[in-house]
Design an enzyme around this catalytic site. Structure first.
Site, short mmCIF file in Angstrom:
data_model
loop_
_atom_site.label_atom_id
_atom_site.label_comp_id
_atom_site.label_asym_id
_atom_site.label_seq_id
_atom_site.Cartn_x
_atom_site.Cartn_y
_atom_site.Cartn_z
CG ASN A 9 -1.78 1.23 1.31
OD1 ASN A 9 -1.77 2.05 0.40
ND2 ASN A 9 -2.53 1.35 2.39
CD1 TRP A 10 3.81 1.10 -2.77
CD2 TRP A 10 3.64 2.11 -4.76
NE1 TRP A 10 4.55 0.38 -3.68
CE2 TRP A 10 4.47 0.97 -4.90
CE3 TRP A 10 3.38 2.89 -5.89
CZ2 TRP A 10 5.05 0.60 -6.13
CZ3 TRP A 10 3.95 2.53 -7.11
CH2 TRP A 10 4.79 1.40 -7.22
CE LYS A 11 -0.35 3.22 4.69
NZ LYS A 11 -0.30 3.32 6.14
CG HIS A 98 -6.05 1.86 4.96
ND1 HIS A 98 -5.59 2.86 5.78
CD2 HIS A 98 -5.05 0.95 4.85
CE1 HIS A 98 -4.35 2.57 6.15
NE2 HIS A 98 -4.00 1.42 5.60
CD GLU A 100 -3.16 5.51 6.56
OE1 GLU A 100 -3.14 5.51 5.32
OE2 GLU A 100 -2.27 4.95 7.24
CD GLU A 172 -3.64 -2.36 7.25
OE1 GLU A 172 -2.54 -2.61 6.75
OE2 GLU A 172 -4.26 -1.31 7.02
N GLY A 178 2.10 2.66 10.89
CA GLY A 178 3.02 3.79 10.74
C GLY A 178 3.68 4.21 12.04
CB SER A 217 4.91 -1.34 12.38
OG SER A 217 4.48 0.00 12.58
N GLY A 238 2.75 -0.93 4.43
CA GLY A 238 2.83 0.49 4.11
C GLY A 238 4.27 0.92 3.91
N GLY A 239 4.86 1.52 4.93
CA GLY A 239 6.19 2.11 4.83
C GLY A 239 7.24 1.20 4.21
P1 13P Z 1 2.74 0.65 7.81
O1 13P Z 1 3.31 -0.64 7.27
O2 13P Z 1 3.47 1.88 7.34
O3 13P Z 1 2.56 0.60 9.31
O4 13P Z 1 1.26 0.79 7.19
C1 13P Z 1 0.42 -0.30 7.25
C2 13P Z 1 -0.76 -0.02 6.42
O5 13P Z 1 -1.56 0.85 6.73
C3 13P Z 1 -0.93 -0.80 5.20
O6 13P Z 1 -2.19 -0.59 4.65
#
Ligand code: 13P
Length: 260
Positions: A9-11, A98, A100, A172, A178, A217, A238-239
Site C-alpha cells: 500500500n503505497w498510500k 483502510h 486512514e 490492521e 506507521g 509496521s 505500508g512504509g
Molecule cells: P505501515 O506498514 O506503514 O505501518 O502501514 C500499514 C498499512 O496501513 C498498510 O495498509
C-alpha cells in the site's frame, strides 16, 4: 490451502518516475526469488499511477490494486473514481475500509459506506481487501474482538462469498500503523483466529480458503514470526513497501511460511 499474499500500500507516496521504477524493481526481484510461484503479490499505487503501473507490471505476475474507489457506478461525484474505472486501468484488487479512511481522512468513512464500496468492488470484478482493526483505546478497553466482529460483519452485508477470489481480509490494528510498533505474533494470531471464526459463522467452511493479511509496521525483521502464525496469510505493507529491498524481504518471509 491458502497461498500467501503480500500487498504493497503505497498510500500517497512516490510519483510517475519513482513509482514505475519501484514496480519494476519489485517484479525483477520477485522473479529472482526461489519459489516465487508460491506467493501472490500486488501493489496499490495512488490512483493517478494505476494505468502506468498496470502496464509496467503486465505479464510479470505482480498484480495491481487501488487504495479506494467510490461506490456509485457513475454520475455527479466530483473527485471520485468508480470501481469500474479502477478495473479499466488493469487493476484487480481494491482496498476498502483502510484505517486512514475510517479515522484520518475528512469523510471518516463508516461501515455502511465501506460495505457499499466492497460490494461495488465485487460488482466491477475487483477483489476487495477489507481492512479491519481496533484503535488503541478500544484495545485498552478490552473491545478488540468485538470491534473486529462488528467491522467484519457490517462490511460483508450482502457480499458475494463463494470462494477465495471473492474476499481478502486485512487485520490492521490502528495503533500499529506507521508507528513502528507492530502487534506481537500472539496478538496477531488471536485477532486472525477470531476473524476466521467469525468468517466461519458467516460463510461456513469456506472461511478456510479466505486469506487474512496482517498490516501495521510489518518489516523484514518482524515478518518471519508474524507470517508464520497459522491464521496469518500474508501482509498489507505500508512504509516498508516503498523500498524494493524491504518489500522483497517481506515477500521472502511469506514464501518461507508453509502454505496453510
Ligand atoms: P505501515 O506498514 O506503514 O505501518 O502501514 C500499514 C498499512 O496501513 C498498510 O495498509
Amino acid at each position: 490451502m491458502r497461498k500467501p499474499l503480500v500487498v504493497a500500500n503505497w498510500k500517497m507516496n512516490l510519483d510517475l518516475k519513482s513509482g514505475p521504477a519501484l514496480a519494476r524493481d519489485v517484479a525483477d526481484g520477485l522473479r529472482r526469488l526461489d519459489s516465487h510461484a508460491n506467493v501472490d503479490v500486488a501493489v496499490c499505487p495512488p490512483a493517478t499511477m494505476l494505468t502506468t503501473i498496470a502496464q509496467v507490471l503486465s505479464g510479470t505476475g505482480v498484480a495491481v490494486g487501488a487504495q479506494d474507489a467510490y461506490f456509485e457506478p457513475g454520475g455527479a461525484f466530483t473527485g471520485e473514481v468508480s470501481a469500474a474505472m479502477v478495473r479499466e486501468t488493469g487493476a484487480t484488487y481494491l482496498i476498502v475500509g483502510h484505517s486512514e479512511r475510517r479515522h484520518t481522512i475528512g469523510h471518516l468513512e463508516d461501515d455502511r459506506i465501506i460495505n457499499l464500496k466492497l460490494r461495488a468492488a465485487q460488482h466491477a470484478g475487483l477483489l476487495p481487501i477489507l481492512c479491519v482493526g481496533e484503535t488503541l483505546g478500544e484495545r485498552q478497553a478490552g473491545q478488540t474482538l468485538d470491534v473486529l466482529t462488528f467491522q467484519l460483519t457490517a462490511g460483508l452485508v450482502g457480499a458475494r462469498l463463494t470462494g477465495a477470489d471473492d474476499l481478502v481480509v486485512a487485520y490492521e490494528p490502528v495503533w500499529a500503523i506507521g508507528t513502528g510498533l507492530n502487534a506481537t505474533a500472539e496478538q496477531a494470531q488471536e485477532a486472525h483466529r477470531h476473524l476466521r471464526n467469525e468468517l466461519t459463522r458467516l460463510i461456513g467452511p469456506l472461511a478456510d480458503a479466505i486469506r487474512i493479511l496482517y498490516g501495521g509496521s510489518l518489516k523484514p525483521d518482524n515478518a518471519d514470526s508474524l507470517l508464520a502464525q497459522p491464521d496469518v496469510d500474508g501482509g498489507l505493507v505500508g512504509g516498508a513497501s516503498l523500498k524494493a529491498e524491504s518489500f522483497l524481504g517481506i515477500i521472502r518471509a511469506a514464501i518461507g511460511t508453509r502454505a496453510k
